[in-house]
Design a protein around this motif. Sequence first.
Motif, short mmCIF file in Angstrom:
data_model
loop_
_atom_site.label_atom_id
_atom_site.label_comp_id
_atom_site.label_asym_id
_atom_site.label_seq_id
_atom_site.Cartn_x
_atom_site.Cartn_y
_atom_site.Cartn_z
N SER A 344 -4.24 7.47 -18.42
CA SER A 344 -3.59 7.37 -17.13
C SER A 344 -2.33 8.20 -17.11
O SER A 344 -1.84 8.65 -18.14
N ALA A 345 -1.81 8.39 -15.90
CA ALA A 345 -0.54 9.10 -15.72
C ALA A 345 0.14 8.53 -14.50
O ALA A 345 -0.49 7.90 -13.64
N THR A 346 1.46 8.74 -14.41
CA THR A 346 2.25 8.25 -13.29
C THR A 346 2.90 9.45 -12.61
O THR A 346 3.53 10.27 -13.26
N PHE A 347 2.73 9.55 -11.29
CA PHE A 347 3.37 10.59 -10.50
C PHE A 347 4.50 9.97 -9.69
O PHE A 347 4.27 9.05 -8.91
N ALA A 348 5.72 10.45 -9.86
CA ALA A 348 6.87 9.91 -9.15
C ALA A 348 7.19 10.81 -7.95
O ALA A 348 7.46 12.00 -8.11
N VAL A 349 7.13 10.23 -6.75
CA VAL A 349 7.47 10.99 -5.53
C VAL A 349 8.98 11.14 -5.46
O VAL A 349 9.71 10.14 -5.50
N PRO A 350 9.51 12.36 -5.39
CA PRO A 350 10.97 12.52 -5.34
C PRO A 350 11.54 12.01 -4.03
O PRO A 350 10.92 12.10 -2.97
N GLY A 351 12.76 11.47 -4.10
CA GLY A 351 13.42 10.96 -2.91
C GLY A 351 12.80 9.66 -2.45
O GLY A 351 12.14 8.95 -3.20
N LEU A 352 13.04 9.33 -1.19
CA LEU A 352 12.54 8.09 -0.60
C LEU A 352 11.46 8.42 0.44
O LEU A 352 11.49 9.48 1.06
N MET A 353 10.54 7.47 0.63
CA MET A 353 9.42 7.74 1.52
C MET A 353 9.16 6.53 2.41
O MET A 353 9.39 5.39 2.00
N ASN A 354 8.69 6.79 3.63
CA ASN A 354 8.30 5.72 4.56
C ASN A 354 6.78 5.65 4.65
O ASN A 354 6.12 6.66 4.92
N VAL A 355 6.24 4.47 4.41
CA VAL A 355 4.80 4.25 4.55
C VAL A 355 4.61 2.98 5.38
O VAL A 355 4.63 1.87 4.84
N PRO A 356 4.48 3.09 6.70
CA PRO A 356 4.29 1.90 7.53
C PRO A 356 2.93 1.27 7.30
O PRO A 356 2.00 1.92 6.80
N SER A 357 2.81 0.02 7.70
CA SER A 357 1.54 -0.70 7.57
C SER A 357 0.67 -0.38 8.78
O SER A 357 0.55 -1.16 9.72
N ASP A 358 0.05 0.80 8.75
CA ASP A 358 -0.73 1.25 9.90
C ASP A 358 -2.13 1.72 9.52
O ASP A 358 -2.87 2.22 10.37
N ASN A 359 -2.49 1.60 8.22
CA ASN A 359 -3.83 2.00 7.76
C ASN A 359 -4.12 3.47 8.05
O ASN A 359 -5.26 3.85 8.29
N VAL A 360 -3.07 4.29 8.03
CA VAL A 360 -3.20 5.73 8.26
C VAL A 360 -2.70 6.45 7.01
O VAL A 360 -1.73 6.02 6.38
N GLY A 361 -3.39 7.52 6.63
CA GLY A 361 -2.99 8.25 5.44
C GLY A 361 -1.67 8.98 5.63
O GLY A 361 -1.48 9.70 6.61
N HIS A 362 -0.74 8.78 4.70
CA HIS A 362 0.54 9.49 4.68
C HIS A 362 0.52 10.36 3.42
O HIS A 362 0.35 9.86 2.31
N ASN A 363 0.72 11.66 3.63
CA ASN A 363 0.31 12.61 2.62
C ASN A 363 1.49 13.32 1.94
O ASN A 363 2.49 13.64 2.58
N VAL A 364 1.32 13.56 0.65
CA VAL A 364 2.29 14.32 -0.13
C VAL A 364 1.51 15.28 -1.02
O VAL A 364 0.34 15.08 -1.32
N THR A 365 2.19 16.35 -1.44
CA THR A 365 1.63 17.25 -2.42
C THR A 365 2.12 16.85 -3.80
O THR A 365 3.33 16.79 -4.04
#
Length: 599
Positions: A344-365
């Motif tokens: 396994s590996a862990t990817f840390a998203v830099p900074g802060l992110m908003n992910v509302p509870s909307d069942n919609v994909g929120h995307n990052v590279t």
Amino acid sequence: MSALPESAPPFEHSNLIQLDSVKDSKVTGVSVYAGRAEVTRLFKFNVKTGQNQVSVLGLPSVLDHDSLRVEGRGAATIHDVTISTIPPPRREENSPELSSLLARKKSNEKAHARATKALSSLETYMSSLKAETLDVSKLGDAVKNYEATANELDDKITTLEEEKLTIEKQIVEETERLHGPTGNEKLNVKVSIGVFAGFEGAVEIALIYAVNRASWSAAYDIRVDMQAEDKPVSLIYKASITQDTGEDWNDVPLTLETATPTVGIDVPTLLPWTLSTYKPMPKGMFSAKKSRGRVMSGVPMLASAAMPAGLPPAGFDSFGGYEDANSWNVEHRTLQVSSKGNLSATFAVPGLMNVPSDNVGHNVTIVKLELDADMSWVCVPKQDTRVRLKAKIKNASEYTFLAGPASVYVDGSFISKSDVPLVSPEESFDCPLGLDSSIRVTYHPLSKKVSKSGFYTKSKNHSFSQRISVHNTKPSTKGSQSISLKIVDQIPISENSEITVKLVQPGLTMPTADGVVGSTTNEGSGKTTPKYALPLTVSGGVSAMWDGADEVGQTDTDVESLGKEGRIAWICSVPPQGKVGVTLQWEVTAPVNMDVYGL
């Protein structure tokens, strides 16, 4: 927090503290797995000396009860944690206030209809006036009356429309009040925590729990530059984060985990295998029992953790994801990777992110990688004379590629959709790159001859010859290189001992039943390879082999299976504007009075 003293003085009354999970806390971290997430939520509040009973309301209903952990900071002790589900309040469908609002709305709609109809009638009346029937001296009064009446009606309609919006807003507010204080039925879990404090002051408590209905999935853009001499593949590794837990993750540190919880990891046990004349029961006579999950109703006294950790627990359901890769609106962030070995590996998203509870994909590279690849061209002209182009891409990075869809581009043009398998660091995978129309393959008509032989035992011999031509129409320019084309064809396989098949050209050694046809030893590895698995030079730039021999040592190809199905491969180096031809010849011998099917 310190341990509870054995001689703690009794307290007759507890200080009751009620907290709202959304309003009175902050999410300080979220780790998203393939089928769930771990949320860390921090609460800060004041306690009184002695016993405090803390109730946290509004936690998500998809919270895994067995995963809950409670950690505290400060001069206090956690000594009891219980978790329960709050039944939804009785929904009231009506109230005097709501009835009054609905009546006002109906009256407003009727008044609006009357004013609109009056304005329309006024317009119709003015359109019906004719100059020859109207006294010129009264024309000014008619126009003034029209303007005054029309303005009055316009103002009335505008006022009624504004009043309607106000009434509708009040109806929504009253309806939400009737349906409960939060209006969110997904947040109906309550956690009760007993806190014993040595003195009055502020404390911090962190709730760490796993939730379902949260997921992330991988997708890729693979861009190939056919003119590049070094690292021709640019791979963009993307992640889509989806959650429908009922709680919004606002301004949270986010990590993506590639670890996948599994069930059935114990070594399987072989059951007795018996033979008898007993006839088994028909299907459907047996039923499987489903195990029920347990719910923790209380925990023993602990200093800092109240319930066992188990993240992510086994037996989860996967939710979320995305369907259409064209809907990506990727937020470009370069993630940090923390290697955890090959599993396994862990990817840390830099900074802060908003992910509302909307069942919609929120995307990052996750990352953009420049990778090496070996290009190859393949054609099976007996079935299709078109040439397929593919790349064997090596994952020369520290990232584990999860299985996911890929959009493939060659020289800036979209070619196709493909799928990237699970790929570990330093592992390679095949990526189809579409058709290459500049490589022309001709599968000439099959040549057949029949003859008889034998004095006492007559035999019929069938001789076949198949020619295949290749033309590389790519322009011959400075720096252009030859392509490596793999052509695959076949000879028939006999299933009858009286029917023999002999390969004439190319002169490959037919594998025997025991595979003993001589061998050669590789000086570098010391491994022994059967001779029939070695390539045979046919002409300049062309070698022949049993299909699969070129992948020995790179894949799980079984050497002893080579040639058993009669497939032959040629590897042809074809320069720009160059032509290459190969020939396949074989003979089939059978008794003269035997009908051979399949020729």
